[in-house]
Design an enzyme around this catalytic site. Sequence first.
Site, PDB file in Angstrom:
ATOM      1  N   LYS A 282       0.985  -1.269   0.024  1.00  0.00           N
ATOM      2  CA  LYS A 282       0.100  -0.140   0.072  1.00  0.00           C
ATOM      3  C   LYS A 282       0.975   1.324   0.122  1.00  0.00           C
ATOM      4  O   LYS A 282       1.935   1.121   0.153  1.00  0.00           O
ATOM      5  CB  LYS A 282      -0.702   0.107   1.235  1.00  0.00           C
ATOM      6  CG  LYS A 282      -2.113   0.855   0.913  1.00  0.00           C
ATOM      7  CD  LYS A 282      -3.332   0.174   0.657  1.00  0.00           C
ATOM      8  CE  LYS A 282      -4.467   1.069   0.372  1.00  0.00           C
ATOM      9  NZ  LYS A 282      -5.469   0.452   0.080  1.00  0.00           N
TER      10      LYS A 282
HETATM   11  P1  NAD Z   1     -13.249   7.972  -2.663  1.00  0.00           P
HETATM   12  O1  NAD Z   1     -12.330   8.733  -2.296  1.00  0.00           O
HETATM   13  O2  NAD Z   1     -13.955   7.595  -3.968  1.00  0.00           O
HETATM   14  O3  NAD Z   1     -14.770   8.239  -1.515  1.00  0.00           O
HETATM   15  C1  NAD Z   1     -14.494   8.603  -0.281  1.00  0.00           C
HETATM   16  C2  NAD Z   1     -15.812   8.961   0.159  1.00  0.00           C
HETATM   17  O4  NAD Z   1     -15.939   9.126   1.781  1.00  0.00           O
HETATM   18  C3  NAD Z   1     -16.554  10.239  -0.304  1.00  0.00           C
HETATM   19  O5  NAD Z   1     -17.800  10.141  -0.517  1.00  0.00           O
HETATM   20  C4  NAD Z   1     -16.116  11.075   0.998  1.00  0.00           C
HETATM   21  O6  NAD Z   1     -17.132  12.477   1.007  1.00  0.00           O
HETATM   22  C5  NAD Z   1     -16.604  10.330   1.980  1.00  0.00           C
HETATM   23  N1  NAD Z   1     -15.631  10.853   3.313  1.00  0.00           N
HETATM   24  C6  NAD Z   1     -14.437  11.153   3.548  1.00  0.00           C
HETATM   25  N2  NAD Z   1     -14.239  11.332   4.649  1.00  0.00           N
HETATM   26  C7  NAD Z   1     -15.478  11.437   5.268  1.00  0.00           C
HETATM   27  C8  NAD Z   1     -15.984  11.713   6.755  1.00  0.00           C
HETATM   28  N3  NAD Z   1     -15.182  12.138   7.788  1.00  0.00           N
HETATM   29  N4  NAD Z   1     -17.136  11.362   7.036  1.00  0.00           N
HETATM   30  C9  NAD Z   1     -18.094  10.788   5.707  1.00  0.00           C
HETATM   31  N5  NAD Z   1     -17.747  10.592   4.602  1.00  0.00           N
HETATM   32  C10 NAD Z   1     -16.383  10.829   4.329  1.00  0.00           C
HETATM   33  O7  NAD Z   1     -12.904   6.622  -1.944  1.00  0.00           O
HETATM   34  P2  NAD Z   1     -13.193   4.972  -2.277  1.00  0.00           P
HETATM   35  O8  NAD Z   1     -12.225   4.537  -3.224  1.00  0.00           O
HETATM   36  O9  NAD Z   1     -14.651   4.889  -2.498  1.00  0.00           O
HETATM   37  O10 NAD Z   1     -12.613   4.350  -0.746  1.00  0.00           O
HETATM   38  C11 NAD Z   1     -13.312   4.446   0.377  1.00  0.00           C
HETATM   39  C12 NAD Z   1     -13.110   3.360   1.274  1.00  0.00           C
HETATM   40  O11 NAD Z   1     -12.726   2.147   0.706  1.00  0.00           O
HETATM   41  C13 NAD Z   1     -11.599   3.558   1.682  1.00  0.00           C
HETATM   42  O12 NAD Z   1     -11.330   2.937   3.257  1.00  0.00           O
HETATM   43  C14 NAD Z   1     -10.683   2.861   0.778  1.00  0.00           C
HETATM   44  O13 NAD Z   1      -9.502   2.398   1.544  1.00  0.00           O
HETATM   45  C15 NAD Z   1     -11.535   1.563   0.739  1.00  0.00           C
HETATM   46  N6  NAD Z   1     -11.440   0.665  -0.282  1.00  0.00           N
HETATM   47  C16 NAD Z   1     -11.599   1.350  -1.699  1.00  0.00           C
HETATM   48  C17 NAD Z   1     -11.450   0.249  -2.817  1.00  0.00           C
HETATM   49  C18 NAD Z   1     -11.808   0.864  -4.156  1.00  0.00           C
HETATM   50  O14 NAD Z   1     -11.463  -0.033  -5.329  1.00  0.00           O
HETATM   51  N7  NAD Z   1     -11.661   2.193  -4.541  1.00  0.00           N
HETATM   52  C19 NAD Z   1     -11.205  -0.928  -2.586  1.00  0.00           C
HETATM   53  C20 NAD Z   1     -10.947  -1.445  -1.359  1.00  0.00           C
HETATM   54  C21 NAD Z   1     -11.152  -0.890  -0.182  1.00  0.00           C
END
Ligand code: NAD
Length: 414
Positions: free
Chosen positions: A100
């Site tokens: 990561k």
């Molecule tokens: P992203 O940047 O697309 O979206 C993040 C979302 O979280 C946004 O809607 C933002 O407004 C919201 N957010 C941020 N801070 C916040 C807060 N304090 N309170 C409420 N909402 C808040 O990110 P993503 O890719 O959707 O990733 C989200 C989570 O999923 C992370 O933990 C990431 O590690 C995990 N994840 C993502 C993927 C992927 O394929 N993108 C895969 C596995 C895990």
Amino acid sequence: MLEDAKYYFQKAADVMELPERLREILITPIRVVKVDLVFDDDNGKLQHYLGFRVQHNKARGPMKGGLRFHPDMDEDHATALANLMTWKTAVVDVPFGGAKGGINCDPSKMSERELNVVTRKFVEQTKEIIGPTTDIPAPDVNTNAKVMGWIMDEYSKYAGFSPGVVTGKPLHLFGSEGRDEATGRGVMVVLDEALKGLGKSWKDIRVAVQGFGNVGSNAARLIADQGAKVVAIGDHMGGVSNDDGLDIAALNEWVKEHRTVKGFAGGSPFHSPVVITWDVDVLIPAALEGAINMGNVNEVKADIIVEGANAPTSPEAHEILVERGVLVVPDILANAGGVTVSYFEWVQNIQQFSWQYDRVQQELTSVMRRAYAAVNKVARQYSIDMRTAAFVLAIRRVGEAAKARSFFEEDIQL
Ligand code: NAD
């Protein structure tokens, strides 16, 4: 955060009665890299950001894990998340290890040119340690297909044409059909398995989602498509609720334009953190870590939690939920759809052969169902919760590969 990742590992290792020496070998990252990214901002002023890449374990294959652009990114975060990636790739049984990384920048305050320059600097300074057969980054918080395209382009300048160096690329630049929605689809599939196990149907459930980015928005859309009501969604700016079920397609249109669910006319506004304690059957934390903690766990009303985000539940809160009989489908299973389709993308890049969307969807669904069943089996075998079971399964698989490669000398039954 690293302490939390270690806590779950140690708990599973206790169930397995793993010797101390082996625990240390399996939990220690093999490489931690920190780079200083110096660049001229749009005003010609010299700026610095720090970039991190932590490579945790490569027993099962090239290391794999996202790149996060966030002011909080540091060595501790990268190490904890790299650790989770090792166990996640093992839970879904894709032939990767875990890594990561990220940059401690805030993309919302940067121009596209600045973001492009900083991303390319990061590749320039990590090009010796990433590569299609060594370590393959992917999108995570605040990074997307466009950023992955820049990474592929920059890396290819040094190594020649290398689409397999990164996944989550744009479709017209060797990306895969279905990668964008993959994590959200995986969340939906494991929820389907959980509902079946509890004898519930989609029509019975009300769902709340924290985060409406890649994971949250796709999970909400696919869950609503199954017939469930998504009644509350909160993001970093605010929340919106509708007891009759939010119109997710319309909300998506709104967010595309306004970059937040706040202000959406198809529901009532609420203070975002309250989404965690909403009166629903299913809660999907899909934002950042630590969302469910000692401050709010006793107010959580959902009896199923599907962890779309990485590490959204603190260990103390997790223990309370388990004690209360809440079914927590853990991150290393629930959000593994993304890395699964990343694996499909990598396979397509290596074979120079593209899969149709239907194939991606079918293969992803079958991987997720298989992984859920495997975790469930371990949970029943030891009478343990799903998270501890997922760790036991993953440690067993990583340990077996490490043993077969003679990474350690002990002949231990795993
Ligand atoms: P992203 O940047 O697309 O979206 C993040 C979302 O979280 C946004 O809607 C933002 O407004 C919201 N957010 C941020 N801070 C916040 C807060 N304090 N309170 C409420 N909402 C808040 O990110 P993503 O890719 O959707 O990733 C989200 C989570 O999923 C992370 O933990 C990431 O590690 C995990 N994840 C993502 C993927 C992927 O394929 N993108 C895969 C596995 C895990």
